[in-house]
Design a protein around this motif. Structure first.
Motif, mmCIF file in Angstrom:
data_model
loop_
_atom_site.group_PDB
_atom_site.id
_atom_site.type_symbol
_atom_site.label_atom_id
_atom_site.label_comp_id
_atom_site.label_asym_id
_atom_site.label_seq_id
_atom_site.Cartn_x
_atom_site.Cartn_y
_atom_site.Cartn_z
ATOM 1 N N GLU A 31 0.828 -1.209 0.000
ATOM 2 C CA GLU A 31 0.000 0.000 0.000
ATOM 3 C C GLU A 31 0.859 1.254 0.000
ATOM 4 O OE1 GLU A 31 -3.120 2.732 0.227
ATOM 5 O OE2 GLU A 31 -3.097 0.622 -0.389
ATOM 6 N N TRP A 32 1.858 1.293 0.862
ATOM 7 C CA TRP A 32 2.729 2.459 0.883
ATOM 8 C C TRP A 32 3.562 2.547 -0.396
ATOM 9 C CZ3 TRP A 32 2.338 6.536 3.815
ATOM 10 C CH2 TRP A 32 1.756 6.440 5.074
ATOM 11 N N GLY A 33 3.945 1.413 -0.961
ATOM 12 C CA GLY A 33 4.721 1.439 -2.197
ATOM 13 C C GLY A 33 3.935 2.014 -3.365
ATOM 14 N N THR A 34 2.705 1.544 -3.565
ATOM 15 C CA THR A 34 1.887 2.085 -4.660
ATOM 16 C C THR A 34 1.514 3.537 -4.412
ATOM 17 O OG1 THR A 34 -0.083 1.170 -3.558
ATOM 18 C CG2 THR A 34 0.965 -0.181 -5.258
ATOM 19 N N PHE A 35 1.253 3.876 -3.145
ATOM 20 C CA PHE A 35 0.916 5.267 -2.818
ATOM 21 C C PHE A 35 2.072 6.203 -3.182
ATOM 22 C CE2 PHE A 35 1.203 8.742 0.259
ATOM 23 C CZ PHE A 35 -0.018 9.364 0.077
ATOM 24 N N THR A 36 3.283 5.862 -2.778
ATOM 25 C CA THR A 36 4.440 6.711 -3.079
ATOM 26 C C THR A 36 4.757 6.696 -4.567
ATOM 27 O OG1 THR A 36 5.309 6.115 -0.904
ATOM 28 C CG2 THR A 36 6.831 7.174 -2.427
ATOM 29 N N TRP A 37 4.584 5.543 -5.197
ATOM 30 C CA TRP A 37 4.830 5.422 -6.629
ATOM 31 C C TRP A 37 3.970 6.419 -7.407
ATOM 32 C CZ3 TRP A 37 4.689 -0.065 -9.291
ATOM 33 C CH2 TRP A 37 5.068 0.055 -10.631
ATOM 34 N N ILE A 38 2.699 6.481 -7.077
ATOM 35 C CA ILE A 38 1.794 7.371 -7.805
ATOM 36 C C ILE A 38 2.079 8.826 -7.461
ATOM 37 C CG2 ILE A 38 -0.625 8.031 -8.054
ATOM 38 C CD1 ILE A 38 -1.355 5.102 -7.543
ATOM 39 N N ARG A 39 2.310 9.131 -6.181
ATOM 40 C CA ARG A 39 2.455 10.527 -5.763
ATOM 41 C C ARG A 39 3.762 11.155 -6.256
ATOM 42 N NH1 ARG A 39 -1.778 8.829 -4.688
ATOM 43 N NH2 ARG A 39 -3.315 9.671 -3.232
ATOM 44 N N GLY A 68 4.893 10.764 -9.167
ATOM 45 C CA GLY A 68 4.715 11.079 -10.581
ATOM 46 C C GLY A 68 5.293 10.076 -11.538
ATOM 47 N N TYR A 69 5.608 8.849 -11.057
ATOM 48 C CA TYR A 69 6.123 7.828 -11.968
ATOM 49 C C TYR A 69 4.968 7.212 -12.756
ATOM 50 C CZ TYR A 69 10.215 8.329 -8.989
ATOM 51 O OH TYR A 69 11.266 8.837 -8.290
ATOM 52 N N SER A 70 5.269 6.256 -13.613
ATOM 53 C CA SER A 70 4.225 5.593 -14.390
ATOM 54 C C SER A 70 3.248 4.891 -13.448
ATOM 55 C CB SER A 70 4.854 4.572 -15.352
ATOM 56 O OG SER A 70 5.596 3.617 -14.632
ATOM 57 N N ARG A 71 1.982 4.914 -13.834
ATOM 58 C CA ARG A 71 0.935 4.387 -12.958
ATOM 59 C C ARG A 71 1.065 2.874 -12.810
ATOM 60 N NH1 ARG A 71 -3.575 6.502 -10.991
ATOM 61 N NH2 ARG A 71 -5.263 5.111 -10.393
ATOM 62 N N PRO A 72 1.020 2.341 -11.563
ATOM 63 C CA PRO A 72 1.104 0.884 -11.375
ATOM 64 C C PRO A 72 -0.149 0.189 -11.902
ATOM 65 C CG PRO A 72 0.631 1.980 -9.298
ATOM 66 C CD PRO A 72 0.922 3.062 -10.285
#
Length: 380
Positions: free
Chosen positions: A251-259, A261-265
């Motif tokens: 959850e924290w990984g996808t949250f930080t990934w999106i915030r 500005g990287y490519s959407r998981p």
């Protein structure tokens, strides 16, 4: 689930669950999975709370029990207030719960998740009052716990405030969706914030807690005067911290990934991370019930109280009267035969009494023919 991002928005994400999914599998499967997790987890956390409340009323409380009760209350809030919102969102595939819920749902969920991590980190401070020599030691100084919990919840509610500021409703055809839109003017500051936020509220507390309890477990096993009890309690807290870190990492990984500005998981990874978040709240009471001796004993006590096995008075008489089986019919037959024999024995006794009694009157003589023969002999 793809939608065009506006030109003046640097980060675009769904709030309250993934919306506009393609296919009907997620629409039926996800609500069932989330409802099952909510029901089982809510029952488990309620039982843990009842056990801890009973211990405090009996004078068997401790500082760690107070913190674990707060952890169970936080899990209960996540399961009863946050998970149903996601279940409705996955079923409707759009947003139908208004602007207030859209603005506060992610903020409240992140507040509870941050509070869980910080509460487990604070249990490292309460270890010395929990594990001296007896698990029955009463709660001596709860003042610092009240202050610590108040500070934790204030910090937990302040950090996710951007989740509430950037959430808004967006029209999509004839429906509406709930999204988080970060404007371009705040992109630089918020990227720095989203690097600090997960590190301070998740990574550092989990690593410190796991490292601390690993070191204390090694010390308790090898050098403590009573290693059996200390190792059990420390192992419970170590398992809780490890499970929380592993199950919240996606959850924290996808949250930080999106915030950032990287490519959407992928949508499947986002859904899997959300399911693990709620499963973590359901798994915590399982660890306590299986590994914590006080909780396990309290669960057994509540079970016996609920099933009325505490009173040892077997209703033998009531059972024989209530059952209309062959045994009862046989007992009635024996009673009838005994009563008949009791009616027969007085007549036999009267018969032999009449033979011994020579002064029996004529009306009461049981054998008048013998008396008639004696009279004839006497006359002869």
């Amino acid at each position: 689930m793809d939608i065009d991002r506006p030109a003046n928005v640097s980060v675009f994400d769904y709030v309250g669950g993934v919306q506009l999914l393609q296919g009907g599998e997620a629409r039926t499967a996800m609500p069932i999975i989330l409802i099952g997790i909510c029901v089982s987890g809510a029952i488990g956390n309620l039982l843990v709370l009842l056990i801890f409340i009973r211990d405090f009323r009996n004078g068997k409380g401790s500082e760690v029990k107070a913190l674990l009760a707060s952890l169970a209350s936080t899990d209960l809030l996540i399961l009863l207030l946050c998970a149903p919102v996601r279940a409705v969102t996955y079923y409707k595939q759009t947003w139908t719960m208004g602007s207030f819920v859209c603005s506060t749902t992610d903020w409240f969920q992140h507040s509870c998740v941050v509070a869980k991590t910080l509460i487990l980190a604070v249990t490292t401070r309460a270890k010395h009052t929990l594990v001296p020599s007896s698990a029955m030691s009463p709660l001596r100084s709860p003042t610092w716990i009240h202050g610590a919990l108040a500070f934790i919840w204030i910090v937990s509610m302040m950090f996710p405030i951007p989740q509430m500021l950037f959430a808004s409703l967006l029209p999509y055809g004839r429906d509406t969706i709930c999204v988080s839109e970060m404007p371009v003017c705040a992109a630089d500051f918020m990227k720095m914030f989203y690097k600090i936020y997960p590190t301070v509220t998740f990574v550092v507390p989990v690593i410190l807690s796991v490292a601390y309890y690993t070191k204390m477990l090694h010390t308790a096993v090898n050098h403590a005067p009573s290693p059996q009890h200390q190792s059990k309690v420390i192992l419970v807290l170590l398992c809780l911290s490890s499970a929380l870190g592993l199950m919240l990492l996606p959850e924290w990984g996808t949250f930080t990934w999106i915030r950032l500005g990287y490519s959407r998981p992928p949508a499947g990874l986002i859904i899997f991370a959300q399911v693990l978040l709620y499963a973590c709240s359901s798994f915590s009471p399982v660890i306590l019930m299986t590994m914590y001796d006080d909780v396990r004993q309290g669960l057994v006590t509540i079970w016996f109280m609920a099933t009325c096995r505490g009173s040892k008075q077997p209703p033998i008489i009531k059972c024989t009267k209530s059952e209309g089986n062959g045994a009862e019919v046989g007992s009635n037959a024996v009673e009838n035969s005994v009563s008949q024999e009791e009616k027969t024995f007085p007549d036999v006794e009267h018969f032999w009494t009449g033979r011994r009694n020579t002064q029996v009157e004529d009306e009461q003589d049981p054998v008048p023919w013998e008396r008639g023969e004696n009279v004839v002999e006497n006359q002869v």
